[in-house]
Design an enzyme around this catalytic site. Structure first.
Site, short mmCIF file in Angstrom:
data_model
loop_
_atom_site.label_atom_id
_atom_site.label_comp_id
_atom_site.label_asym_id
_atom_site.label_seq_id
_atom_site.Cartn_x
_atom_site.Cartn_y
_atom_site.Cartn_z
CB THR A 95 9.38 -8.95 -8.72
OG1 THR A 95 8.22 -9.82 -9.01
CG2 THR A 95 10.21 -8.68 -9.79
N GLY B 85 0.72 -1.30 -0.10
CA GLY B 85 0.16 0.14 -0.09
C GLY B 85 0.84 1.21 0.16
CB ILE C 254 6.46 -23.77 0.21
CG1 ILE C 254 5.10 -24.29 1.34
CG2 ILE C 254 7.60 -23.96 0.50
CD1 ILE C 254 4.82 -25.68 0.85
N GLY D 298 2.89 -15.89 -10.56
CA GLY D 298 3.06 -15.23 -11.97
C GLY D 298 1.76 -14.27 -12.28
NE ARG D 299 -1.24 -9.33 -9.07
CZ ARG D 299 -2.03 -9.49 -8.57
NH1 ARG D 299 -3.31 -9.12 -9.60
NH2 ARG D 299 -2.76 -9.79 -7.51
CG ASP E 27 5.30 -12.77 -10.02
OD1 ASP E 27 5.27 -13.89 -9.68
OD2 ASP E 27 4.30 -11.90 -10.11
CB THR F 28 8.96 -0.86 -3.70
OG1 THR F 28 8.12 -1.65 -3.00
CG2 THR F 28 9.86 -0.55 -2.83
NE ARG G 290 4.35 -14.84 -0.20
CZ ARG G 290 3.97 -13.78 -0.03
NH1 ARG G 290 3.45 -12.74 -0.98
NH2 ARG G 290 3.84 -13.27 1.11
#
Length: 424
Positions: free
Chosen positions: A179, A126, A333, A225-226, A181, A153, A335
Site C-alpha cells: 500500500t 474488487g 506519477i 492518503g485515503r 499509503d 487483498t 504510483r
C-alpha cells in the site's frame, strides 16, 4: 537448498504494544511473539513437484515488479520449483469468465522488470469468490499462492486460506503487503512508500518555487492518503518548505478565528507566500457525504482540494487581496514510477523471505520487517484494520513544528464576514 544460516521455528521476535484503556486513559502493555523470516532446514514442499502462482491486486505502487522478480528468482534459483504462474489482472485472473490468460514467469522474463513501474501482471480491484479462486488453484495444481496487495487483498487472502483449510488442501497462502499509503496494520513500512515520499518532495519543491514566484503566492500539493497521511507527513519532514499539512487523522475547520483560512492569511501577510500539502482523505467531514463506492468497496472521496481552492478564492476576494494559487496533483506519477534504491533492496528481501516461508510450509501469513528483523505476521493481525498517525505522537508534533501551523485549526463561523458555509 544449502544455507549456513537456517532459521529455527522456536526463535522469536517480540513486539510490545501500549494500549490505552477506556476513559481512564491508563495504559496496558501487550506482547506479541513473531516467527523470524528466513530459510528453514526442512522443506514442506518437494520443489521439483511444486508449482507457484503470483497475483497483484489493487492500485499501482512502486516496487511491485521488484517483488515479482525476487519471488521468481528465489523460487527458481534457490529451490528449483517446477514452475511459476503469473495471474493476470488481479483476482479476476482466477475466474474463467473474465478470459484472462495466464503468464508463465521465468528468470528470463523477469530479469529486467525492476527497471519499470507498475506490474507486468496488471491488476484489478474488487472481490471475487474465495471458492472460485480455490477451485482455480486446484485446477492449475498450484501449491503456493503469493498475493501482493493492500488491506483488501489481505482480507481476501485470509478468506482464501480459510477455504483452503476447509478443503484440507496442501496449499500455502502467503501475502506481501502493498500500500502506497503505508497504512497496513502491524507493518511499519510498506514497500514503495520510500519512493512515494521521494517523488512527493519533488512536487512540493515545485509548489514552493511557484509560491515564491508571485506576490501572495500559494502552492498546493495533493498527495495520496485515503485514511492515513503518512506520505504527506513524511514528505513534509523531508522538505522543510511546507507551511500547512492537512491529513485525515487531524480534523480541521476552514473558517473562523482558528480556522485554516485565517492561519493561511496570517502566513501570507507575514511571509508573502505559503505551501499547503493535502492528503486526499483530509477534511472529508467538511464535504457532503458520498454514497458512491469504488470497485474495492471504499467510499469515493470528495474533492477536498477543490473545496479549499474555492474557499481560498472567496476569502481573499472578500478582503480585496490579490493572490496566485498553483495546484499540483502528482498522484498517478508517484504510483507509476519504478522503485528507488532503498525500496528495491526492501522488495528483494520481502520476495525472498516470502518464498522461504512458503517452501517451509508456512501459510496464512505475510512477510514484514520489525525492529530490523524480517518476520512472519499472521494474516488475522494484518487484515481488516488500518494503521494511522497518532496526532498526540512525537512524530506528528515534529511535523507541526516543521510547518509552524497552528496545533488546532477549529471553527468559529461568526468570524467569517460572508458567513459562507464550508459544506458542499
Amino acid at each position: 537448498m544449502e544455507c549456513a544460516l537456517f532459521i529455527k521455528d522456536d526463535q522469536r521476535v517480540q513486539l510490545f504494544v501500549a494500549n490505552e484503556e477506556g476513559e481512564s486513559g491508563s495504559m496496558s502493555m501487550q506482547t506479541y511473539d513473531f516467527e523470524p523470516a528466513g530459510p528453514r532446514s526442512s522443506l514442506y514442499f518437494d520443489p521439483p513437484k511444486t508449482k507457484c502462482a503470483i497475483v497483484t491486486c489493487g492500485g499501482l505502487c512502486p516496487g511491485i515488479n521488484d517483488v515479482i522478480r525476487a519471488l521468481v528468482m528465489t523460487a527458481h534459483h534457490s529451490y528449483g520449483v517446477a514452475g511459476i504462474l503469473g495471474i493476470r489482472y488481479g483476482l479476476q485472473g482466477f475466474i474463467p469468465e473474465f478470459g484472462h490468460h495466464l503468464m508463465e514467469l521465468t528468470p528470463d522474463k523477469v530479469a529486467n522488470i525492476h527497471e519499470f513501474g507498475g506490474t507486468i501482471l496488471s491488476s484489478s480491484r474488487g472481490p471475487q469468490s474465495p471458492e472460485d479462486i480455490v477451485d482455480a488453484l486446484e485446477r492449475m495444481n498450484v501449491s503456493v499462492l503469493f498475493l501482493i496487495g493492500g488491506d483488501g487483498t489481505m482480507q481476501a487472502s485470509l478468506k482464501i486460506q480459510e477455504e483452503v483449510a476447509k478443503r484440507k488442501l496442501k496449499l500455502s497462502v502467503i501475502g506481501i503487503p502493498k500500500t502506497i499509503d503505508n497504512d497496513i496494520n502491524f507493518v511499519p513500512r510498506s514497500f514503495g512508500f520510500d519512493t512515494a515520499v521521494e517523488k512527493a518532495t519533488e512536487a512540493i519543491r515545485c509548489a514552493h518555487t511557484e509560491a515564491l514566484g508571485a506576490p501572495n503566492g500559494i502552492g498546493m500539493v495533493k498527495l495520496m492518503g485515503r485514511e492515513a497521511g503518512f506520505i504527506a507527513a513524511q514528505a513534509t519532514l523531508a522538505l522543510k518548505d511546507v507551511n500547512f499539512v492537512l491529513i485525515p487523522e487531524d480534523p480541521f475547520e476552514i473558517h473562523g478565528q482558528n480556522g485554516f483560512l485565517q492561519a493561511l492569511d496570517d502566513r501570507i501577510r507575514r511571509r508573502g507566500h505559503a505551501v499547503v500539502v493535502v492528503a486526499e482523505g483530509a477534511g472529508q467531514d467538511l464535504l457532503a457525504a458520498s454514497s458512491e463506492t469504488d470497485a474495492s468497496g471504499n467510499p469515493v472521496l470528495r474533492d477536498i482540494c477543490g473545496l479549499l481552492r474555492r474557499e481560498i478564492d472567496i476569502y481573499f476576494k472578500s478582503k480585496n487581496t490579490e493572490y496566485t494559487l498553483k495546484f499540483i496533483d502528482p498522484s498517478y506519477i508517484i504510483r507509476s514510477i519504478p522503485a528507488n534504491a532503498n525500496d528495491r533492496v526492501y522488495c528483494g528481501f520481502l520476495g525472498q523471505n516470502a518464498v522461504h516461508a512458503a517452501m517451509a510450509g508456512k501459510t496464512g501469513m505475510v512477510v514484514s520487517k520489525l525492529h530490523g528483523h524480517y518476520i512472519h505476521l499472521p494474516l488475522s493481525l494484518v487484515a481488516g484494520k488500518r494503521k494511522s498517525i497518532s496526532t498526540v505522537s512525537n512524530y506528528w508534533q515534529a511535523v507541526l513544528q516543521s510547518t509552524g501551523q497552528p496545533v488546532h485549526m477549529k471553527t468559529n463561523l461568526d468570524q467569517y464576514p460572508q458567513g459562507t458555509t464550508c459544506k458542499i
